[in-house]
Scaffold this motif. Structure first.
Motif, PDB file in Angstrom:
ATOM      1  N   ILE A   6     -59.166 -27.581  60.647  1.00 36.89           N
ATOM      2  CA  ILE A   6     -59.700 -28.947  60.598  1.00 36.89           C
ATOM      3  C   ILE A   6     -59.838 -29.539  61.990  1.00 36.89           C
ATOM      4  CG2 ILE A   6     -57.541 -30.262  60.268  1.00 36.89           C
ATOM      5  CD1 ILE A   6     -60.780 -30.796  58.285  1.00 36.89           C
ATOM      6  N   MET A   7     -58.897 -29.223  62.883  1.00 40.56           N
ATOM      7  CA  MET A   7     -58.990 -29.738  64.247  1.00 40.56           C
ATOM      8  C   MET A   7     -60.084 -29.032  65.038  1.00 40.56           C
ATOM      9  SD  MET A   7     -57.055 -32.298  64.603  1.00 40.56           S
ATOM     10  CE  MET A   7     -57.381 -32.697  62.901  1.00 40.56           C
ATOM     11  N   GLY A   8     -60.397 -27.787  64.681  1.00 41.52           N
ATOM     12  CA  GLY A   8     -61.520 -27.109  65.314  1.00 41.52           C
ATOM     13  C   GLY A   8     -62.813 -27.885  65.097  1.00 41.52           C
ATOM     14  N   MET A   9     -62.944 -28.491  63.932  1.00 40.87           N
ATOM     15  CA  MET A   9     -64.103 -29.323  63.627  1.00 40.87           C
ATOM     16  C   MET A   9     -63.935 -30.719  64.227  1.00 40.87           C
ATOM     17  SD  MET A   9     -65.468 -30.539  59.866  1.00 40.87           S
ATOM     18  CE  MET A   9     -63.980 -31.490  59.503  1.00 40.87           C
ATOM     19  N   ASN A  10     -62.814 -31.357  63.913  1.00 41.31           N
ATOM     20  CA  ASN A  10     -62.619 -32.747  64.332  1.00 41.31           C
ATOM     21  C   ASN A  10     -62.592 -32.911  65.851  1.00 41.31           C
ATOM     22  OD1 ASN A  10     -62.498 -33.409  61.667  1.00 41.31           O
ATOM     23  ND2 ASN A  10     -60.376 -34.083  61.677  1.00 41.31           N
ATOM     24  N   ASN A  11     -61.949 -31.982  66.542  1.00 35.79           N
ATOM     25  CA  ASN A  11     -61.859 -32.119  68.000  1.00 35.79           C
ATOM     26  C   ASN A  11     -63.236 -32.097  68.645  1.00 35.79           C
ATOM     27  OD1 ASN A  11     -58.795 -30.154  68.305  1.00 35.79           O
ATOM     28  ND2 ASN A  11     -59.034 -32.322  67.860  1.00 35.79           N
ATOM     29  N   VAL A  12     -64.129 -31.255  68.146  1.00 36.26           N
ATOM     30  CA  VAL A  12     -65.487 -31.217  68.692  1.00 36.26           C
ATOM     31  C   VAL A  12     -66.229 -32.505  68.335  1.00 36.26           C
ATOM     32  CG1 VAL A  12     -67.735 -30.056  68.568  1.00 36.26           C
ATOM     33  CG2 VAL A  12     -65.633 -28.712  68.774  1.00 36.26           C
ATOM     34  N   TYR A  13     -66.159 -32.900  67.072  1.00 37.85           N
ATOM     35  CA  TYR A  13     -66.891 -34.088  66.641  1.00 37.85           C
ATOM     36  C   TYR A  13     -66.396 -35.347  67.361  1.00 37.85           C
ATOM     37  CZ  TYR A  13     -68.795 -37.864  63.908  1.00 37.85           C
ATOM     38  OH  TYR A  13     -69.442 -39.019  63.555  1.00 37.85           O
ATOM     39  N   TYR A  14     -65.089 -35.588  67.328  1.00 37.25           N
ATOM     40  CA  TYR A  14     -64.580 -36.838  67.899  1.00 37.25           C
ATOM     41  C   TYR A  14     -64.626 -36.851  69.428  1.00 37.25           C
ATOM     42  CZ  TYR A  14     -63.465 -38.469  63.287  1.00 37.25           C
ATOM     43  OH  TYR A  14     -63.580 -38.896  61.991  1.00 37.25           O
ATOM     44  N   ARG A  15     -64.508 -35.703  70.050  1.00 41.28           N
ATOM     45  CA  ARG A  15     -64.685 -35.657  71.509  1.00 41.28           C
ATOM     46  C   ARG A  15     -66.133 -36.008  71.847  1.00 41.28           C
ATOM     47  NH1 ARG A  15     -62.731 -30.658  72.729  1.00 41.28           N
ATOM     48  NH2 ARG A  15     -64.772 -29.741  72.426  1.00 41.28           N
ATOM     49  N   ALA A  16     -67.086 -35.486  71.074  1.00 39.33           N
ATOM     50  CA  ALA A  16     -68.496 -35.803  71.299  1.00 39.33           C
ATOM     51  C   ALA A  16     -68.770 -37.288  71.071  1.00 39.33           C
ATOM     52  CB  ALA A  16     -69.377 -34.943  70.393  1.00 39.33           C
ATOM     53  N   VAL A  17     -68.239 -37.842  69.992  1.00 35.17           N
ATOM     54  CA  VAL A  17     -68.426 -39.267  69.709  1.00 35.17           C
ATOM     55  C   VAL A  17     -67.873 -40.103  70.866  1.00 35.17           C
ATOM     56  CG1 VAL A  17     -67.582 -41.147  68.220  1.00 35.17           C
ATOM     57  CG2 VAL A  17     -68.530 -39.065  67.203  1.00 35.17           C
ATOM     58  N   HIS A  18     -66.762 -39.681  71.393  1.00 35.51           N
ATOM     59  CA  HIS A  18     -66.138 -40.404  72.512  1.00 35.51           C
ATOM     60  C   HIS A  18     -66.962 -40.275  73.791  1.00 35.51           C
ATOM     61  CE1 HIS A  18     -62.935 -42.055  74.984  1.00 35.51           C
ATOM     62  NE2 HIS A  18     -63.054 -41.006  75.777  1.00 35.51           N
ATOM     63  N   LEU A  19     -67.579 -39.125  73.999  1.00 29.38           N
ATOM     64  CA  LEU A  19     -68.309 -38.870  75.246  1.00 29.38           C
ATOM     65  C   LEU A  19     -69.746 -39.396  75.236  1.00 29.38           C
ATOM     66  CD1 LEU A  19     -67.071 -35.246  76.004  1.00 29.38           C
ATOM     67  CD2 LEU A  19     -66.450 -37.348  77.219  1.00 29.38           C
ATOM     68  N   VAL A  20     -70.345 -39.528  74.063  1.00 26.47           N
ATOM     69  CA  VAL A  20     -71.717 -40.031  73.982  1.00 26.47           C
ATOM     70  C   VAL A  20     -71.728 -41.491  74.437  1.00 26.47           C
ATOM     71  CG1 VAL A  20     -73.592 -40.612  72.369  1.00 26.47           C
ATOM     72  CG2 VAL A  20     -72.405 -38.432  72.177  1.00 26.47           C
ATOM     73  N   SER A  21     -72.661 -41.816  75.293  1.00 25.98           N
ATOM     74  CA  SER A  21     -72.735 -43.185  75.840  1.00 25.98           C
ATOM     75  C   SER A  21     -73.035 -44.230  74.775  1.00 25.98           C
ATOM     76  CB  SER A  21     -73.807 -43.254  76.928  1.00 25.98           C
ATOM     77  OG  SER A  21     -73.457 -42.427  78.003  1.00 25.98           O
TER      78      SER A  21
ATOM     79  N   VAL B   6     -70.006 -45.431  62.923  1.00 30.95           N
ATOM     80  CA  VAL B   6     -70.545 -44.870  61.676  1.00 30.95           C
ATOM     81  C   VAL B   6     -69.556 -43.860  61.099  1.00 30.95           C
ATOM     82  CG1 VAL B   6     -72.955 -45.272  62.316  1.00 30.95           C
ATOM     83  CG2 VAL B   6     -71.873 -43.110  62.916  1.00 30.95           C
ATOM     84  N   PRO B   7     -69.545 -43.720  59.770  1.00 26.00           N
ATOM     85  CA  PRO B   7     -68.636 -42.739  59.152  1.00 26.00           C
ATOM     86  C   PRO B   7     -68.944 -41.315  59.626  1.00 26.00           C
ATOM     87  CG  PRO B   7     -69.647 -44.160  57.487  1.00 26.00           C
ATOM     88  CD  PRO B   7     -70.336 -44.443  58.788  1.00 26.00           C
ATOM     89  N   ALA B   8     -67.919 -40.507  59.773  1.00 20.94           N
ATOM     90  CA  ALA B   8     -68.100 -39.130  60.227  1.00 20.94           C
ATOM     91  C   ALA B   8     -68.814 -38.282  59.177  1.00 20.94           C
ATOM     92  CB  ALA B   8     -66.750 -38.504  60.574  1.00 20.94           C
ATOM     93  N   LYS B   9     -68.626 -38.570  57.912  1.00 21.18           N
ATOM     94  CA  LYS B   9     -69.215 -37.810  56.804  1.00 21.18           C
ATOM     95  C   LYS B   9     -68.833 -36.332  56.868  1.00 21.18           C
ATOM     96  CE  LYS B   9     -73.068 -40.964  56.168  1.00 21.18           C
ATOM     97  NZ  LYS B   9     -74.516 -41.124  56.146  1.00 21.18           N
ATOM     98  N   LEU B  10     -67.600 -36.077  57.241  1.00 18.52           N
ATOM     99  CA  LEU B  10     -67.040 -34.726  57.276  1.00 18.52           C
ATOM    100  C   LEU B  10     -65.835 -34.689  56.349  1.00 18.52           C
ATOM    101  CD1 LEU B  10     -67.095 -34.143  61.145  1.00 18.52           C
ATOM    102  CD2 LEU B  10     -68.657 -33.139  59.453  1.00 18.52           C
ATOM    103  N   ARG B  11     -65.714 -33.642  55.570  1.00 20.39           N
ATOM    104  CA  ARG B  11     -64.551 -33.509  54.683  1.00 20.39           C
ATOM    105  C   ARG B  11     -63.312 -33.183  55.501  1.00 20.39           C
ATOM    106  NH1 ARG B  11     -65.437 -33.582  49.308  1.00 20.39           N
ATOM    107  NH2 ARG B  11     -67.591 -33.341  48.675  1.00 20.39           N
ATOM    108  N   MET B  12     -62.244 -33.931  55.216  1.00 18.71           N
ATOM    109  CA  MET B  12     -60.972 -33.752  55.924  1.00 18.71           C
ATOM    110  C   MET B  12     -59.809 -33.940  54.958  1.00 18.71           C
ATOM    111  SD  MET B  12     -61.737 -36.018  59.305  1.00 18.71           S
ATOM    112  CE  MET B  12     -63.410 -36.595  59.455  1.00 18.71           C
ATOM    113  N   ASN B  13     -59.953 -33.462  53.738  1.00 15.35           N
ATOM    114  CA  ASN B  13     -58.962 -33.679  52.690  1.00 15.35           C
ATOM    115  C   ASN B  13     -57.583 -33.154  53.063  1.00 15.35           C
ATOM    116  OD1 ASN B  13     -60.905 -34.894  51.066  1.00 15.35           O
ATOM    117  ND2 ASN B  13     -61.505 -32.948  50.158  1.00 15.35           N
ATOM    118  N   VAL B  14     -57.521 -32.061  53.808  1.00 14.99           N
ATOM    119  CA  VAL B  14     -56.233 -31.450  54.126  1.00 14.99           C
ATOM    120  C   VAL B  14     -55.342 -32.390  54.943  1.00 14.99           C
ATOM    121  CG1 VAL B  14     -56.936 -30.259  56.270  1.00 14.99           C
ATOM    122  CG2 VAL B  14     -55.127 -29.292  54.820  1.00 14.99           C
ATOM    123  N   ILE B  15     -55.946 -33.289  55.684  1.00 16.15           N
ATOM    124  CA  ILE B  15     -55.139 -34.230  56.480  1.00 16.15           C
ATOM    125  C   ILE B  15     -54.321 -35.130  55.562  1.00 16.15           C
ATOM    126  CG2 ILE B  15     -55.241 -36.176  58.095  1.00 16.15           C
ATOM    127  CD1 ILE B  15     -57.674 -34.762  59.390  1.00 16.15           C
TER     128      ILE B  15
END
Length: 180
Positions: free
Chosen positions: A77-92, A99-108
């Protein structure tokens, strides 16, 4: 392969890594479930075969089946989330942070083990993957669960050492495979 075998395969120039692996294995500030789960989750996140086999073999003797699955799930799950949230943080454009991530993260929400332990695994993997946004989120959750600075730092140290061991193992394997 075991932790001792993994340590013995490290070259002499990586003596500090051998010592750090031993120190982390003997760490008493974390439970075995926390410690070996962080090691396994970090090793899975990196994927270097020697490190992964050594730490998985060591973890199998220390973790329940549920904790083994949770460590692997944290890596996934972090393999996905770390890429997504790092990108969201880095995009200007800050819109992406609203906006909602729209990614399944049920295991959390239902990791199958104590929530604090899963958060610690996720923190270690987030350190390996370099996602500041995720590190902040997991550190805050760990605080809510009562973990101390020393315990959280131990999780970060595990991620750092496992990462360094895996990188050295990969480099040494590459050198041995290359014709002279």
């Amino acid at each position: 392969m075991s932790l001792d075998t993994l340590k013995s395969r490290l070259p002499d120039y990586a003596k500090d890594l051998k010592l750090n692996l031993g120190s982390l294995a003997n760490e008493t500030i974390l439970t075995d479930q926390q410690k070996y789960g962080c090691m396994l989750a970090s090793a899975h996140a990196i994927g270097e075969p020697h490190t992964l086999r050594g730490l998985e073999a060591e973890a199998r003797g220390k973790l329940s089946d549920d904790a083994l699955r949770a460590a692997k799930a944290a890596s996934a799950i972090m393999g996905m989330n770390n890429v997504y949230y790092r990108a969201v943080h880095l995009v200007s454009n800050a819109t992406y942070q609203t906006v909602p991530a729209k990614l399944r993260m049920n295991v959390i929400g239902a990791p199958g083990i104590e929530k604090a332990d899963f958060e610690l695994y996720s923190l270690a993997v987030s350190a390996v993957n370099g996602c500041g946004m995720c590190l902040d989120a997991h550190e805050a959750e760990l605080r809510k669960h009562g973990l101390t600075t020393d315990q959280i730092q131990a999780g970060l140290r595990i991620g750092a050492v496992v990462n360094a061991v895996a990188r050295i193992m990969a480099a040494e394997t590459a050198l041995q495979a290359e014709p002279a």
